[in-house]
Design an enzyme around this catalytic site. Structure first.
Site, PDB file in Angstrom:
ATOM      1  N   GLN A 191       0.832  -1.199   0.000  1.00 38.41           N
ATOM      2  CA  GLN A 191       0.000   0.000   0.000  1.00 38.41           C
ATOM      3  C   GLN A 191       0.869   1.254   0.000  1.00 38.41           C
ATOM      4  O   GLN A 191       0.364   2.353  -0.145  1.00 38.41           O
ATOM      5  CB  GLN A 191      -0.887   0.042   1.261  1.00 38.41           C
ATOM      6  N   GLU A 226       0.199  -1.765   4.660  1.00 38.03           N
ATOM      7  CA  GLU A 226       0.544  -0.340   4.789  1.00 38.03           C
ATOM      8  C   GLU A 226       2.000  -0.227   5.251  1.00 38.03           C
ATOM      9  O   GLU A 226       2.754   0.580   4.734  1.00 38.03           O
ATOM     10  CB  GLU A 226      -0.404   0.364   5.778  1.00 38.03           C
ATOM     11  N   ARG A 304      -5.586   7.358  16.557  1.00 38.64           N
ATOM     12  CA  ARG A 304      -6.936   7.256  16.005  1.00 38.64           C
ATOM     13  C   ARG A 304      -7.895   6.668  17.051  1.00 38.64           C
ATOM     14  O   ARG A 304      -9.067   7.021  17.099  1.00 38.64           O
ATOM     15  CB  ARG A 304      -6.972   6.478  14.689  1.00 38.64           C
ATOM     16  N   ARG A 336      -7.887  -1.935   8.774  1.00 35.23           N
ATOM     17  CA  ARG A 336      -9.170  -1.266   8.511  1.00 35.23           C
ATOM     18  C   ARG A 336      -9.846  -0.750   9.791  1.00 35.23           C
ATOM     19  O   ARG A 336     -10.303  -1.541  10.622  1.00 35.23           O
ATOM     20  CB  ARG A 336     -10.073  -2.265   7.801  1.00 35.23           C
ATOM     21  N   PHE A 338      -8.129   1.157  11.977  1.00 31.75           N
ATOM     22  CA  PHE A 338      -6.893   1.756  12.490  1.00 31.75           C
ATOM     23  C   PHE A 338      -7.028   2.245  13.936  1.00 31.75           C
ATOM     24  O   PHE A 338      -6.765   3.396  14.244  1.00 31.75           O
ATOM     25  CB  PHE A 338      -6.533   2.916  11.547  1.00 31.75           C
ATOM     26  N   GLU A 707     -13.233   2.301   5.432  1.00 33.34           N
ATOM     27  CA  GLU A 707     -13.188   1.839   6.815  1.00 33.34           C
ATOM     28  C   GLU A 707     -14.477   2.004   7.620  1.00 33.34           C
ATOM     29  O   GLU A 707     -14.807   1.134   8.422  1.00 33.34           O
ATOM     30  CB  GLU A 707     -12.045   2.553   7.558  1.00 33.34           C
TER      31      GLU A 707
HETATM   32  N1  LUZ Z   1      -2.819   5.188   8.327  1.00 33.70           N
HETATM   33  C1  LUZ Z   1      -2.133   6.230   8.804  1.00 33.70           C
HETATM   34  C2  LUZ Z   1      -4.139   5.084   8.518  1.00 33.70           C
HETATM   35  O1  LUZ Z   1      -0.916   6.268   8.625  1.00 33.70           O
HETATM   36  N2  LUZ Z   1      -2.784   7.210   9.444  1.00 33.70           N
HETATM   37  C3  LUZ Z   1      -4.108   7.199   9.663  1.00 33.70           C
HETATM   38  O2  LUZ Z   1      -4.659   8.120  10.238  1.00 33.70           O
HETATM   39  C4  LUZ Z   1      -4.821   6.081   9.202  1.00 33.70           C
HETATM   40  N3  LUZ Z   1      -6.122   5.980   9.424  1.00 33.70           N
HETATM   41  C5  LUZ Z   1      -6.765   4.915   8.997  1.00 33.70           C
HETATM   42  C6  LUZ Z   1      -6.078   3.930   8.315  1.00 33.70           C
HETATM   43  N4  LUZ Z   1      -4.790   4.013   8.074  1.00 33.70           N
HETATM   44 MO1  MOS Z   2      -5.153   1.574   6.589  1.00 34.86          MO
HETATM   45  S1  MOS Z   2      -5.888   0.511   8.165  1.00 34.86           S
HETATM   46  O1  MOS Z   2      -4.156   0.718   5.621  1.00 34.86           O
HETATM   47  O2  MOS Z   2      -6.366   2.365   5.823  1.00 34.86           O
END
Ligand code: LUZ
Ligand code: MOS
Length: 751
Positions: A191, A226, A304, A336, A338, A707
């Site tokens: 990602q 990610e 988050r 998903r 986060f 999400e």
């Molecule tokens: N990834 C990130 C995320 O680096 N920062 C975020 O705020 C986030 N939120 C949701 C999913 N991925």
């Molecule tokens: Mo993130 S949990 O890869 O949107």
């Protein structure tokens, strides 16, 4: 406009990393990972492994030319373990061989001489030992200390939620091809192409510009790619640079399940104060996040959680304490939601206990406390265009919540051992990366001389349909037919310095960049029209349906000829633009600001039936009203909402990541890790788009969708919980997810 890839997907023709044609003589890598949970490595024995036919080399930390470091937020994670292993599954060595079979056979022949050290698996235990990834994070609003005094009741409790395996269909995979000019092309299922590029450059000790990361598509990710695609890609790059040959590394499913981190398990304490009517006045929550052995994205995930600890409710006095606890589990990571789901689960638990205390239904307390227009979130942002009540009321009326409740109650009075439960789950989720700097994106748009359009962005297609949306955005902005617009692969040489495709914001950020690039091209083309047709300054020029209109009348000049004319006039037919979400800001010292571009709202009603003798249950109905804004593509968005919802229910009910006391992952295969399948999906599954929804901040007025619907799944936990309550109204149940059939029985029958 449908996803053009559906056709090649269903025919099995779409390529993933492991399907790519091999570029000449490719070598295969297999990861040798730690079997110890925490140990000092005293030495290896490689003889047997090296004797396996076809084995070329075994790479260890000592072979790394640059930094042995892959940490993203904090530099606390080695690519290959040096002196110490911190979790079972940690990559220790990489075997390179002529075939994958040889590579894996050799990896299984490696032995290590180690000195075992004590380890910690539990977050609270880690906290007690002061083992934190970052100092505690505290979000605070109002005056919580004096608020307790004004409450008629204050109750305290605990709520735990478990991990979750991403279970992307395509496991972690990468292939690196060394080029004759000293460059490397890394094909990665990631990602975050830029993260792969940056870390690979540092590990190989070469400039980032010498690395090109190429991503065509991912077979799913869900946050699991990610951050955690990076070490896999970098290992293949390291091997390719040492072997001077292409090297492919694809994790077998079981290795993937053992090596990679998952959704963070959380254990939480809460204290909640409320009036006798059920109005929440004060909420204090302490979140113990099980980060695993390295930071990975845990600090961002924790933030988050702190942002979303109030879910969809207005709480005037609030204190949320986040503790990112370092344990000896594989580093847990983005998944998903986060961190949002884990925190929302706690407030839902607290509200459930308020309802029990006051002897009313949970929905009464939920509805009474819903956010209203203009309410301040505890992080200082104002709830604008707040749809919390609208979604709730629409769901309640549309799906006849009173009838559902009546049906559940009459069923329960007529049955002894089988009980039904219903729960309502409102959701509010903020859209934007909470690290403000990540909210930027680029687009590169070329119009070729035959009029066809090629678009590159930093967005990664992982099955979520972002390419289809980007194409639609370009088609609308340029008023072209989608058949001449092509979305290119994601490539760091074409588009640099990208943020991860994450935070539900891939279509928003990259889509705005595409819109800007297309608007720029359109302006230039309109200048060309004015010049070519020698128009007066006040003539209105429009490009519509591949035609040129002047003062509302179609001219002979068509798209294709216009492009050719522009080219001959030496006008640029390419544009490269940057988009940064306007206005958002956040001060991490006060934890106040306007971090989100907007919020997504919705409400789901979930019904379940539980066999209270066997512990088994069925989800009977899911009814939701969800705010999609003005959806760009309802087929894709509905798919996202349905998939997220079922994934959320899986997390809350049947998916159980189990480590035994020795730190060994027991649920390391699909025979021991159960996920929802199509049989599990209830016959009644209605997701109604909130009507007349709009979103001035989103791309083409849409709302991000990846999400937010996952958190409706929390409703399934409480639907089952309410059924258990109907069976044993006087028993005090622990709040701990997942609610597996085993836990149903423990809840009902253990004291
Ligand atoms: N990834 C990130 C995320 O680096 N920062 C975020 O705020 C986030 N939120 C949701 C999913 N991925
Ligand atoms: Mo993130 S949990 O890869 O949107």
């Amino acid at each position: 406009m449908n996803n053009p890839e559906y056709h090649t997907h269903v025919r099995g023709e779409s390529h993933y990393i492991d399907d790519m044609p091999n570029p000449g003589e490719v070598l295969y890598a297999a990861v040798y990972y730690a079997g110890d949970v925490h140990a000092i490595i005293k030495g290896f024995s490689f003889e047997k492994a090296l004797a396996v036919p076809g084995v070329k080399k075994i790479i260890t930390a000592a072979d790394i030319p640059g930094q042995n470091q892959v940490g993203n937020i904090i530099s606390d994670e080695t690519l290959l373990a040096d002196t110490t292993v911190h979790y079972r599954g940690q990559p220790v060595a990489l075997v390179i061989a002529e075939s994958k079979e040889s590579a894996h056979e050799a990896a299984s022949q490696i032995t290590v001489n180690s000195l075992k050290l004590p380890f910690v698996l539990d977050a609270r235990e880690a906290y007690a030992k002061d083992s934190l990834i970052i100092p505690p994070r505290v979000f605070e609003s109002g005056d919580i200390e004096s608020a307790w005094e004004q409450c008629d009741f204050v109750i305290e409790g605990k709520a735990d939620s478990g991990g979750q395996e991403h279970l992307y269909l395509e496991t972690q995979a990468a292939m690196t091809v060394p080029l004759p000019n000293g460059k490397f092309t890394i094909y990665s299922s990631t990602q975050s192409p830029t993260a792969v590029q940056k870390i690979a450059a540092a590990v190989l000790d070469i400039p980032m510009s010498r690395i090109e990361v190429e991503v065509e598509r991912l077979g799913g990710a869900f946050g699991g790619k990610e951050d955690q695609a990076t070490p896999i890609a970098v290992l293949s790059a390291l091997a390719a640079s040492l072997m001077k040959k292409p090297v492919k590394l694809v994790l077998p499913r079981q290795d993937d399940m053992r090596i990679t981190g998952k959704r963070h398990p959380y254990s939480s304490d809460y204290k909640i104060g409320f009036t006798k009517e059920g109005k929440i006045l004060a909420y204090e929550v302490t979140l113990y996040q099980n980060a695993g052995a390295a930071a990975d994205l845990s600090p961002a995930v924790l933030d988050r959680s702190l942002f979303h600890c109030n879910n969809s409710y207005f709480i005037p006095n609030l204190r949320a304490i986040g503790l990112s606890c370092r344990t000896n589990l594989p580093p847990n990571t983005a998944f998903r939601g986060f961190g949002g789901p884990q925190a929302m689960f706690v407030i839902e638990a607290a509200i459930t206990k308020i309802a029990e205390k006051l002897g009313v239904s949970t929905a009464v307390i939920q509805e009474l406390n819903l956010l209203r227009e203009g309410d301040l979130f505890h992080y200082g942002q104002k709830a604008e265009q707040c749809k919390a009540k609208e979604c709730w009321s629409d769901a309640a009326q549309r799906f006849k919540i009173d009838e559902i409740r009546g049906r559940v109650e009459s069923f329960n009075s007529g049955h002894v051992a089988v009980k039904k439960g219903m729960a309502v789950m409102p959701v509010c989720f903020g859209i934007s990366f909470t690290s403000t700097f990540l909210n930027q994106a680029y687009a590169l748009v070329h119009i070729y001389r035959d009029g066809s359009v090629g678009i590159s962005t930093g967005a990664v297609e992982m099955g979520q349909g972002v390419n289809t949306k980007l194409k639609e955005i370009a088609a609308q902005t340029l008023s072209l037919d989608g058949s001449i617009i092509f979305i290119e692969t994601t490539n760091t040489t074409r588009i640099a310095n990208t943020s991860a495709t994450a935070a539900s914001s891939g279509a928003d950020l990259n889509g705005h960049a595409v819109r800007l690039a297309c608007e720029l091209l359109k302006e230039r083309l309109i200048m060309v029209v004015r010049d070519e047709l020698d128009l007066q300054a006040n003539a209105a020029v429009e490009l519509r349906d591949e035609k040129v209109f002047v003062n509302g009348k179609a001219r002979r000049l068509k798209w294709k000829e216009l492009i050719d004319t522009a080219y001959k006039k030496r006008i640029s037919l390419s544009s490269h633009t940057h988009y940064a979400t306007p206005k958002i800001h956040f001060d991490t010292s006060t934890n106040k600001g306007d971090p989100f571009a907007y919020h997504v709202y919705g409400t789901a009603i979930i019904e379940a039936t539980v066999d209270c003798l066997r512990g088994t249950y069925k989800i009977n109905g899911i009814h939701a009203v969800h705010d999609f804004g003005k959806s760009i593509n309802m087929v894709i968005d509905r798919g996202q909402a349905e998939g997220a919802l079922i994934q959320g229910i899986g997390w809350m009910t049947m998916e159980e990541v189990i480590f035994n006391d020795d730190g060994i992952l027991l649920s390391d295969a699909l025979s021991t890790y159960k996920v929802p399948d199509i049989q599990f999906v209830p016959d009644t599954f209605e997701i109604h788009p909130l009507e007349d929804a709009d979103n001035p901040k989103g791309i083409l007025k849409s709302k991000a969708v990846g999400e937010p619907p996952l958190m409706y799944g929390i409703g399934a936990y409480f639907a089952i919980y309410n059924a258990l309550k109907a069976f044993r109204p006087d028993k005090e149940f622990d709040i701990a997810a997942p609610m597996t059939p085993e836990r149903v029985l423990l809840n009902l029958y253990a004291d």
